[in-house]
Design an enzyme around this catalytic site. Structure first.
Site, PDB file in Angstrom:
ATOM      1  N   ASN A   1       0.850  -1.188   0.000  1.00 53.10           N
ATOM      2  CA  ASN A   1       0.000   0.000   0.000  1.00 53.10           C
ATOM      3  C   ASN A   1       0.896   1.252   0.000  1.00 53.10           C
ATOM      4  O   ASN A   1       2.082   1.177   0.309  1.00 53.10           O
ATOM      5  CB  ASN A   1      -0.901  -0.039   1.243  1.00 53.10           C
ATOM      6  CG  ASN A   1      -2.002   0.969   1.174  1.00 53.10           C
ATOM      7  OD1 ASN A   1      -2.634   1.130   0.141  1.00 53.10           O
ATOM      8  ND2 ASN A   1      -2.240   1.681   2.258  1.00 53.10           N
TER       9      ASN A   1
ATOM     10  N   ASN B   1       1.459   3.659   1.915  1.00 60.19           N
ATOM     11  CA  ASN B   1       2.150   4.109   3.134  1.00 60.19           C
ATOM     12  C   ASN B   1       3.218   3.124   3.604  1.00 60.19           C
ATOM     13  O   ASN B   1       3.920   3.393   4.569  1.00 60.19           O
ATOM     14  CB  ASN B   1       1.132   4.342   4.254  1.00 60.19           C
ATOM     15  CG  ASN B   1       0.352   3.085   4.607  1.00 60.19           C
ATOM     16  OD1 ASN B   1       0.317   2.117   3.841  1.00 60.19           O
ATOM     17  ND2 ASN B   1      -0.291   3.081   5.760  1.00 60.19           N
ATOM     18  N   LYS B   2       3.351   1.966   2.945  1.00 60.09           N
ATOM     19  CA  LYS B   2       4.268   0.939   3.440  1.00 60.09           C
ATOM     20  C   LYS B   2       5.702   1.221   2.970  1.00 60.09           C
ATOM     21  O   LYS B   2       5.942   2.151   2.207  1.00 60.09           O
ATOM     22  CB  LYS B   2       3.782  -0.440   2.994  1.00 60.09           C
ATOM     23  CG  LYS B   2       2.383  -0.812   3.553  1.00 60.09           C
ATOM     24  CD  LYS B   2       2.329  -0.758   5.056  1.00 60.09           C
ATOM     25  CE  LYS B   2       1.125  -1.376   5.723  1.00 60.09           C
ATOM     26  NZ  LYS B   2      -0.224  -1.067   5.329  1.00 60.09           N
ATOM     27  N   ILE B   3       6.652   0.360   3.404  1.00 60.80           N
ATOM     28  CA  ILE B   3       8.073   0.684   3.176  1.00 60.80           C
ATOM     29  C   ILE B   3       8.436   0.650   1.690  1.00 60.80           C
ATOM     30  O   ILE B   3       9.271   1.435   1.240  1.00 60.80           O
ATOM     31  CB  ILE B   3       8.997  -0.200   4.039  1.00 60.80           C
ATOM     32  CG1 ILE B   3      10.416   0.349   4.077  1.00 60.80           C
ATOM     33  CG2 ILE B   3       8.962  -1.657   3.603  1.00 60.80           C
ATOM     34  CD1 ILE B   3      11.258  -0.139   5.231  1.00 60.80           C
TER      35      ILE B   3
END
Ligand SMILES: *Cc1c(COP(=O)(O)O)cnc(C)c1O
Length: 376
Positions: A186, A188-190
């Site tokens: 997604n 917002n993930k790393i």
């Protein structure tokens, strides 16, 4: 001055070129060679035999629970301190979540509470069908006792490694330990594919079946034949191209996020009432988000005052995940303990932790937090 976000996507010119190359190849239809390469690369990182790329982490968990035959009337254990997506698929299957509290040492599911609960349920013949373990904010749960007790009772573990790509536990990669594991890509993930996820396992028949269900359960015949209910859960080849390019940059991202954590802790860790998320092994976490708690009694400030002060500077900071046993949608679900997670939710916040966050912006965040404390 542009707003400073918590964990915005970090997109490079190489990512642009990678997506452009996929479009030029015309593998847009939507499967193609980038999907297979992305699956192999993530499987290798997590030391897994098989992987299927999907359009979200939530879809991956839904398929894992289906493959474990989770049905109406079953129960599934899940930590309470996590994002709602760790539990929603339990309900998609018609089963009942049982929420388990965190331990203060890692903020992840408490292995002692889990063992007590499984012991009681074994005695009454009501064992859960699966246990979902989450590696919160990029630090692995204490997997040895969790895997041992689940094995003793014959309960499969699903690792929610959505936030933990690149993290490890005693030398084993996050996503390489449970019967199933999944990652999220997604925004917002790393690393991100805009939206996306991946389901991993060491049993090829499971991943084959997950791929089949994710592709509308279409039977392998020329006409469109369906014997069971399927889903449209697959990732597109275009997004896999982006994922591959992002994955190449993972170690730089972990290093950047670790530097944020260490700079925040060095600058703010001595303020009264402030504690940073305890990190068991500094080399094992991926530092997805820097998290801290503020004890308002000890401290000259409070969590809400700090979030409001940062917001006034156009800086996004947020409370930790609201525990699921406190969520209205899950109010009728069983819950074991909860005080640790409630305490973390009352006092905890996440600071801007993007892998592209500049040192100047990080200093602005630090000054914004320091200004909230009267005693300096
Ligand atoms: C992001 C996240 C998910 C869900 O992933 P999506 O790809 O957004 O569906 C699940 N669990 C945790 C802990 C997450 O942070």
């Amino acid at each position: 001055m542009p707003r400073i976000y918590l964990s915005p996507p970090d997109i490079s010119t190489r990512d642009h070129a990678a997506v452009d190359a996929v479009l030029t190849s015309n593998w847009v239809a939507p499967v193609g060679p980038d999907l297979e390469a992305f699956e192999s690369a993530v499987a290798e990182l997590a030391e897994r035999q098989y992987a299927v790329a999907l359009n979200s982490g939530t879809a991956a968990l839904h398929l894992a629970l289906q493959l474990l035959n989770v049905q109406p009337g079953d129960s599934v254990i899940c930590p309470t301190l996590t994002f709602a997506a760790s539990a929603n698929p339990i309900c998609y299957c018609g089963a009942d979540p049982i929420f388990v509290d965190s331990e203060p040492r890692t903020w992840n599911m408490d292995p002692v509470l889990l063992e007590l609960e499984l012991g009681e349920r074994a005695a009454s013949g009501e064992l859960p069908k699966a246990v979902i373990v989450v590696h919160l904010y990029g630090q692995c749960a204490d997997m040895d006792p969790i895997l041992a007790v689940c094995e003793r009772y014959g309960i499969p573990v699903v690792e929610d490694a959505a936030e933990a790509l690149g993290a490890s536990y005693k030398g084993r990669p996050a996503g390489g330990m449970g019967a199933f594991s999944f990652f999220s890509f997604n925004g917002n993930k790393i690393i991100t594919t805009s939206g996306g996820g991946m389901l991993l396992a060491d049993k090829g028949s499971w991943i084959d079946r997950a791929r089949f269900l994710a592709t509308q359960a279409r039977e392998p015949v020329a006409h469109y034949e369906h014997r069971e209910l399927g889903y449209n859960y697959r990732l597109s080849n275009v997004l896999a191209g982006l994922g591959l390019s992002q994955l190449d940059d993972l170690s730089r991202r972990i290093a950047a996020k670790r530097a944020h954590f260490e700079a925040y802790r060095a600058a703010l860790g001595e303020l009264p009432g402030v504690r940073f998320m305890p990190i068991e092994d500094p080399d094992a976490a991926n530092y997805w988000l820097t998290c801290m708690t503020i004890d308002p009694v000890e401290g000259g400030s409070s969590r809400d005052a700090v979030i409001a002060a940062l917001e006034a500077e156009d800086v996004e900071a947020r409370p930790l995940w609201k525990p699921l046993h406190m969520q209205p949608v899950f109010q009728d679900c069983a819950s074991i303990g909860g005080e640790c997670a409630e305490g973390l939710f009352a006092t905890g916040l996440c600071l801007p932790s993007g892998s592209a966050l500049s040192v100047a912006d990080r200093s602005k965040v630090i000054e914004g937090v320091r200004a909230c404390f009267v005693t300096q």
